[in-house]
Design an enzyme around this catalytic site. Structure first.
Site, PDB file in Angstrom:
ATOM      1  N   GLY A  12      69.710  41.508  22.720  1.00  0.00           N
ATOM      2  CA  GLY A  12      68.964  42.727  23.027  1.00  0.00           C
ATOM      3  C   GLY A  12      68.796  42.871  24.533  1.00  0.00           C
ATOM      4  O   GLY A  12      68.455  41.904  25.213  1.00  0.00           O
ATOM      5  N   ASP A 128      61.253  39.531  23.703  1.00  0.00           N
ATOM      6  CA  ASP A 128      60.523  38.822  22.642  1.00  0.00           C
ATOM      7  C   ASP A 128      59.719  37.619  23.142  1.00  0.00           C
ATOM      8  O   ASP A 128      58.844  37.137  22.438  1.00  0.00           O
ATOM      9  CB  ASP A 128      61.493  38.342  21.557  1.00  0.00           C
ATOM     10  CG  ASP A 128      61.960  39.478  20.671  1.00  0.00           C
ATOM     11  OD1 ASP A 128      61.397  40.584  20.777  1.00  0.00           O
ATOM     12  OD2 ASP A 128      62.890  39.260  19.868  1.00  0.00           O
TER      13      ASP A 128
HETATM   14  O1  F6P Z   1      65.366  40.631  20.573  1.00  0.00           O
HETATM   15  C1  F6P Z   1      64.840  41.815  21.070  1.00  0.00           C
HETATM   16  C2  F6P Z   1      64.620  42.807  19.957  1.00  0.00           C
HETATM   17  O2  F6P Z   1      64.231  44.032  20.544  1.00  0.00           O
HETATM   18  C3  F6P Z   1      63.643  42.405  18.878  1.00  0.00           C
HETATM   19  O3  F6P Z   1      62.296  42.567  19.237  1.00  0.00           O
HETATM   20  C4  F6P Z   1      64.082  43.281  17.743  1.00  0.00           C
HETATM   21  O4  F6P Z   1      63.709  42.708  16.510  1.00  0.00           O
HETATM   22  C5  F6P Z   1      65.565  43.294  17.897  1.00  0.00           C
HETATM   23  O5  F6P Z   1      65.826  43.041  19.261  1.00  0.00           O
HETATM   24  C6  F6P Z   1      66.258  44.565  17.509  1.00  0.00           C
HETATM   25  O6  F6P Z   1      67.626  44.323  17.563  1.00  0.00           O
HETATM   26  P1  F6P Z   1      68.750  45.432  17.662  1.00  0.00           P
HETATM   27  O7  F6P Z   1      68.633  46.095  18.992  1.00  0.00           O
HETATM   28  O8  F6P Z   1      70.025  44.678  17.534  1.00  0.00           O
HETATM   29  O9  F6P Z   1      68.481  46.367  16.548  1.00  0.00           O
END
Ligand code: F6P
Length: 320
Positions: A12, A128
């Site tokens: 992310g 996170d």
């Molecule tokens: O790891 C960061 C994060 O924003 C988390 O808080 C969230 O659960 C996840 O990424 C969402 O992932 P993606 O952007 O792949 O949907």
């Protein structure tokens, strides 16, 4: 002979990743190392999607959210063949090592390459805050400030309409964003994946307030603790209040990094490059107790980064 180091951003995106790329690139240039960027995280390393980064290429990115190298959660890198071709590309590009900017999954990937003999140093970067050994990771402070701004606005509506608002913030396994944004906005209840809670207890809490004529409430829930929509539906079914839900989602990931994230990213980026150039591997750069440290990578990804107990205690004392 030219010295070359690879860099990628993975998982992310987090505000401050660009500041880290800039710091790594400029520090490298200052000691005669050429930086080679790989696009879209480990996908770029597996596919050899490379681009050379010089000091000028990283001008004007310090204050930008996102990542100029783009990011991805690579599926192919999780396969044995993908891991091997990533390692081969590091060698084929004559890189003396790799800087991995990212969170838990990304540093796990970096550790796997390190185990294959590729020198890897990480930069702890994820909203996170789920890497062990660090107080805060790059992007967390920006995300919390975005959540604070949004919750302050929602509070205006909650007060005007005497409503209960359930606000869902990001955090799959770690409730740090919920805890700190809840504490900073005076939320009535904060729900995090680390601490068990019961739905009937939430109703009892709200019921007591309704009897006392306090009709507006803010509940902050981390995505890993449950869904804001489900909880507000449950509250509406159980109490004579108007409950609404808001999911903050990706606004928390983007935007200009805060002063804290800019400086942390610059310090950690510099430390990571110097560590790699000095022969270190299997470590992640980040901040602990106000200093930049190099944390063992395996520990960083396998041990749990617990919520700060003093903040949990403080929240319990002031959220009445
Ligand atoms: O790891 C960061 C994060 O924003 C988390 O808080 C969230 O659960 C996840 O990424 C969402 O992932 P993606 O952007 O792949 O949907």
């Amino acid at each position: 002979m030219t010295r070359n180091v690879g860099i990628l951003t993975s998982g992310g995106d987090a505000s401050g990743m660009n500041a880290a790329i800039r710091a790594v690139t400029r520090t490298a240039a200052s000691i005669g190392i050429q930086i080679v960027g790989f696009e879209r995280g480990f996908d770029g390393l597996v596919n050899n999607a490379r681009t050379e980064l010089g000091s000028r290429a990283v001008s004007g990115i310090l204050e930008q959210g996102g990542t100029i190298l783009k990011s991805a959660r690579s599926e192919v890198f999780k396969t044995e063949a993908g891991l091997r071709s990533a390692a081969e590309n590091v060698r084929a590009n004559n890189l003396e090592g790799l800087i991995v900017i990212g969170g838990n999954g990304s540093q796990t990937g970096g550790y796997l390459l390190h185990k294959l003999g590729i020198p890897v140093v990480g930069v702890a970067s994820t909203i996170d805050n789920d890497l062990f050994g660090f107080d805060y990771t790059i992007g967390f402070d920006t995300a919390v400030n975005v959540a604070i701004d949004a919750i302050d606005r929602i509070r205006d509506v909650a007060e005007s309409h005497d409503r209960v608002f359930v606000v869902e913030v990001m955090g799959r396994d770690n409730g740090s964003i919920a805890l700190e944004s809840g504490l900073a906005t005076g939320a009535d209840i904060v729900l995090v994946p680390e601490l068990p809670f019961s739905m009937p207890d939430i109703i009892t809490h709200l019921q007591g307030d309704v009897v006392a004529r306090k009709m507006h409430h803010i509940i902050v829930i981390a995505e890993g603790a449950g869904s804001a929509e489900d909880l507000s539906r449950y509250i509406n079914a159980k109490l004579p209040v108007e409950a609404r839900s808001t999911v903050l989602g990706y606004v928390q990931r983007g935007g200009k990094p805060t002063r804290f994230d800019r400086i942390l990213a610059t310090e950690a980026g510099e430390a990571a490059l110097l560590a790699l150039a000095g022969g270190q591997s299997g470590v992640v750069a980040g901040t602990r107790d106000g200093h930049i440290v190099l944390q063992d990578a395996l520990e960083a990804v396998t041990k749990r980064n617990l919520l700060k107990p003093q903040l949990v205690e403080l929240l319990n004392r002031v959220s009445i």
